[in-house]
Design a protein around this motif. Sequence first.
Motif, PDB file in Angstrom:
ATOM      1  N   PRO A   8       0.814  -1.226   0.000  1.00 56.15           N
ATOM      2  CA  PRO A   8       0.000   0.000   0.000  1.00 56.15           C
ATOM      3  C   PRO A   8       0.848   1.277   0.000  1.00 56.15           C
ATOM      4  O   PRO A   8       0.483   2.267  -0.639  1.00 56.15           O
ATOM      5  CB  PRO A   8      -0.836  -0.098   1.278  1.00 56.15           C
ATOM      6  N   VAL A   9       1.977   1.254   0.684  1.00 56.02           N
ATOM      7  CA  VAL A   9       2.865   2.421   0.691  1.00 56.02           C
ATOM      8  C   VAL A   9       3.421   2.649  -0.714  1.00 56.02           C
ATOM      9  O   VAL A   9       3.491   3.781  -1.196  1.00 56.02           O
ATOM     10  CB  VAL A   9       4.005   2.239   1.724  1.00 56.02           C
ATOM     11  N   MET A  10       3.789   1.575  -1.391  1.00 58.03           N
ATOM     12  CA  MET A  10       4.316   1.696  -2.749  1.00 58.03           C
ATOM     13  C   MET A  10       3.230   2.161  -3.725  1.00 58.03           C
ATOM     14  O   MET A  10       3.529   2.906  -4.658  1.00 58.03           O
ATOM     15  CB  MET A  10       4.920   0.371  -3.203  1.00 58.03           C
ATOM     16  N   ILE A  11       2.001   1.734  -3.505  1.00 62.91           N
ATOM     17  CA  ILE A  11       0.897   2.225  -4.345  1.00 62.91           C
ATOM     18  C   ILE A  11       0.737   3.730  -4.147  1.00 62.91           C
ATOM     19  O   ILE A  11       0.610   4.486  -5.120  1.00 62.91           O
ATOM     20  CB  ILE A  11      -0.427   1.491  -4.039  1.00 62.91           C
ATOM     21  N   PHE A  12       0.771   4.171  -2.907  1.00 60.55           N
ATOM     22  CA  PHE A  12       0.641   5.605  -2.628  1.00 60.55           C
ATOM     23  C   PHE A  12       1.780   6.386  -3.282  1.00 60.55           C
ATOM     24  O   PHE A  12       1.555   7.427  -3.907  1.00 60.55           O
ATOM     25  CB  PHE A  12       0.595   5.861  -1.118  1.00 60.55           C
ATOM     26  N   ALA A  13       3.009   5.897  -3.149  1.00 60.67           N
ATOM     27  CA  ALA A  13       4.161   6.563  -3.767  1.00 60.67           C
ATOM     28  C   ALA A  13       4.018   6.583  -5.288  1.00 60.67           C
ATOM     29  O   ALA A  13       4.320   7.594  -5.934  1.00 60.67           O
ATOM     30  CB  ALA A  13       5.457   5.864  -3.360  1.00 60.67           C
ATOM     31  N   SER A  14       3.541   5.492  -5.853  1.00 65.49           N
ATOM     32  CA  SER A  14       3.342   5.425  -7.304  1.00 65.49           C
ATOM     33  C   SER A  14       2.266   6.405  -7.761  1.00 65.49           C
ATOM     34  O   SER A  14       2.400   7.029  -8.815  1.00 65.49           O
ATOM     35  CB  SER A  14       2.967   4.008  -7.723  1.00 65.49           C
ATOM     36  N   LEU A  15       1.204   6.533  -6.970  1.00 67.23           N
ATOM     37  CA  LEU A  15       0.166   7.521  -7.280  1.00 67.23           C
ATOM     38  C   LEU A  15       0.738   8.936  -7.274  1.00 67.23           C
ATOM     39  O   LEU A  15       0.470   9.733  -8.172  1.00 67.23           O
ATOM     40  CB  LEU A  15      -0.980   7.437  -6.272  1.00 67.23           C
ATOM     41  N   LEU A  16       1.528   9.224  -6.268  1.00 69.12           N
ATOM     42  CA  LEU A  16       2.144  10.542  -6.162  1.00 69.12           C
ATOM     43  C   LEU A  16       3.042  10.813  -7.367  1.00 69.12           C
ATOM     44  O   LEU A  16       2.955  11.881  -7.988  1.00 69.12           O
ATOM     45  CB  LEU A  16       2.932  10.650  -4.858  1.00 69.12           C
ATOM     46  N   VAL A  17       3.881   9.860  -7.712  1.00 63.97           N
ATOM     47  CA  VAL A  17       4.777  10.034  -8.856  1.00 63.97           C
ATOM     48  C   VAL A  17       3.980  10.150 -10.153  1.00 63.97           C
ATOM     49  O   VAL A  17       4.294  10.977 -11.012  1.00 63.97           O
ATOM     50  CB  VAL A  17       5.817   8.889  -8.923  1.00 63.97           C
ATOM     51  N   PHE A  18       2.920   9.345 -10.307  1.00 61.74           N
ATOM     52  CA  PHE A  18       2.086   9.429 -11.501  1.00 61.74           C
ATOM     53  C   PHE A  18       1.465  10.821 -11.629  1.00 61.74           C
ATOM     54  O   PHE A  18       1.469  11.417 -12.706  1.00 61.74           O
ATOM     55  CB  PHE A  18       0.998   8.354 -11.465  1.00 61.74           C
ATOM     56  N   PHE A  19       0.932  11.355 -10.523  1.00 55.89           N
ATOM     57  CA  PHE A  19       0.376  12.709 -10.542  1.00 55.89           C
ATOM     58  C   PHE A  19       1.442  13.728 -10.946  1.00 55.89           C
ATOM     59  O   PHE A  19       1.175  14.644 -11.726  1.00 55.89           O
ATOM     60  CB  PHE A  19      -0.190  13.104  -9.175  1.00 55.89           C
ATOM     61  N   LEU A  20       2.649  13.576 -10.401  1.00 56.17           N
ATOM     62  CA  LEU A  20       3.737  14.505 -10.738  1.00 56.17           C
ATOM     63  C   LEU A  20       4.106  14.412 -12.216  1.00 56.17           C
ATOM     64  O   LEU A  20       4.379  15.438 -12.849  1.00 56.17           O
ATOM     65  CB  LEU A  20       4.954  14.238  -9.855  1.00 56.17           C
ATOM     66  N   VAL A  21       4.117  13.206 -12.758  1.00 56.31           N
ATOM     67  CA  VAL A  21       4.418  13.031 -14.178  1.00 56.31           C
ATOM     68  C   VAL A  21       3.337  13.699 -15.024  1.00 56.31           C
ATOM     69  O   VAL A  21       3.636  14.461 -15.956  1.00 56.31           O
ATOM     70  CB  VAL A  21       4.566  11.534 -14.541  1.00 56.31           C
ATOM     71  N   ILE A  22       2.080  13.446 -14.702  1.00 53.44           N
ATOM     72  CA  ILE A  22       0.977  14.054 -15.460  1.00 53.44           C
ATOM     73  C   ILE A  22       1.021  15.571 -15.325  1.00 53.44           C
ATOM     74  O   ILE A  22       0.837  16.309 -16.294  1.00 53.44           O
ATOM     75  CB  ILE A  22      -0.397  13.499 -15.013  1.00 53.44           C
ATOM     76  N   ARG A  23       1.310  16.044 -14.120  1.00 59.00           N
ATOM     77  CA  ARG A  23       1.400  17.499 -13.892  1.00 59.00           C
ATOM     78  C   ARG A  23       2.550  18.096 -14.691  1.00 59.00           C
ATOM     79  O   ARG A  23       2.455  19.216 -15.196  1.00 59.00           O
ATOM     80  CB  ARG A  23       1.558  17.785 -12.393  1.00 59.00           C
ATOM     81  N   ALA A  24       3.652  17.395 -14.827  1.00 60.22           N
ATOM     82  CA  ALA A  24       4.789  17.879 -15.615  1.00 60.22           C
ATOM     83  C   ALA A  24       4.459  17.929 -17.104  1.00 60.22           C
ATOM     84  O   ALA A  24       4.994  18.756 -17.834  1.00 60.22           O
ATOM     85  CB  ALA A  24       6.008  16.993 -15.377  1.00 60.22           C
ATOM     86  N   VAL A  25       3.574  17.054 -17.542  1.00 59.00           N
ATOM     87  CA  VAL A  25       3.218  16.970 -18.960  1.00 59.00           C
ATOM     88  C   VAL A  25       2.131  17.974 -19.333  1.00 59.00           C
ATOM     89  O   VAL A  25       2.198  18.593 -20.390  1.00 59.00           O
ATOM     90  CB  VAL A  25       2.781  15.529 -19.311  1.00 59.00           C
ATOM     91  N   LEU A  26       1.136  18.135 -18.474  1.00 63.29           N
ATOM     92  CA  LEU A  26       0.014  19.023 -18.782  1.00 63.29           C
ATOM     93  C   LEU A  26       0.256  20.417 -18.213  1.00 63.29           C
ATOM     94  O   LEU A  26       0.678  20.560 -17.064  1.00 63.29           O
ATOM     95  CB  LEU A  26      -1.290  18.476 -18.180  1.00 63.29           C
ATOM     96  N   PRO A  27      -0.043  21.438 -19.011  1.00 60.83           N
ATOM     97  CA  PRO A  27       0.029  22.801 -18.459  1.00 60.83           C
ATOM     98  C   PRO A  27      -0.959  22.952 -17.294  1.00 60.83           C
ATOM     99  O   PRO A  27      -1.961  22.220 -17.228  1.00 60.83           O
ATOM    100  CB  PRO A  27      -0.398  23.684 -19.636  1.00 60.83           C
ATOM    101  N   GLY A  28      -0.685  23.876 -16.393  1.00 60.26           N
ATOM    102  CA  GLY A  28      -1.481  24.044 -15.176  1.00 60.26           C
ATOM    103  C   GLY A  28      -2.979  24.113 -15.395  1.00 60.26           C
ATOM    104  O   GLY A  28      -3.748  23.423 -14.732  1.00 60.26           O
TER     105      GLY A  28
END
Length: 131
Positions: A8-28
Amino acid sequence: MHTEWHFPVMIFASLLVFFLVIRAVLPGQEFLQKKYTVVLLSVWVVIVGMLFGKYGASWGLPWWIYYPIPMLMTVLLPPFVLKLRKNKTILYLILSFLSAPFIHIFFSFFFGWTEYMPFWKIPSAQILFHY
């Protein structure tokens, strides 16, 4: 050693990283406009994908099903669902391919958890610094 709580901790970390990746790709502004789509996509790609990958072997599925399906979900769904243009798709693919090794290196090095990518051996800080 009880390690069932690692997942579950790794899922949470993966979610956080996924959000950061999507945020880096999409303009605000676009990220905010698509926030519900991003949340649903995150749940599907990260949580469902990781659960399918983890339990696929337990269900008796061959590795060529339970390993590539989550990877293909991660690679194909976000560019399609978010309607990314070519340059944004390339950026997304680069960042998404770097994110799994990053998460694995982080957990392996700092905590000695090797479950994320068990086939790739990373020495932990405890071993390297003998504490």
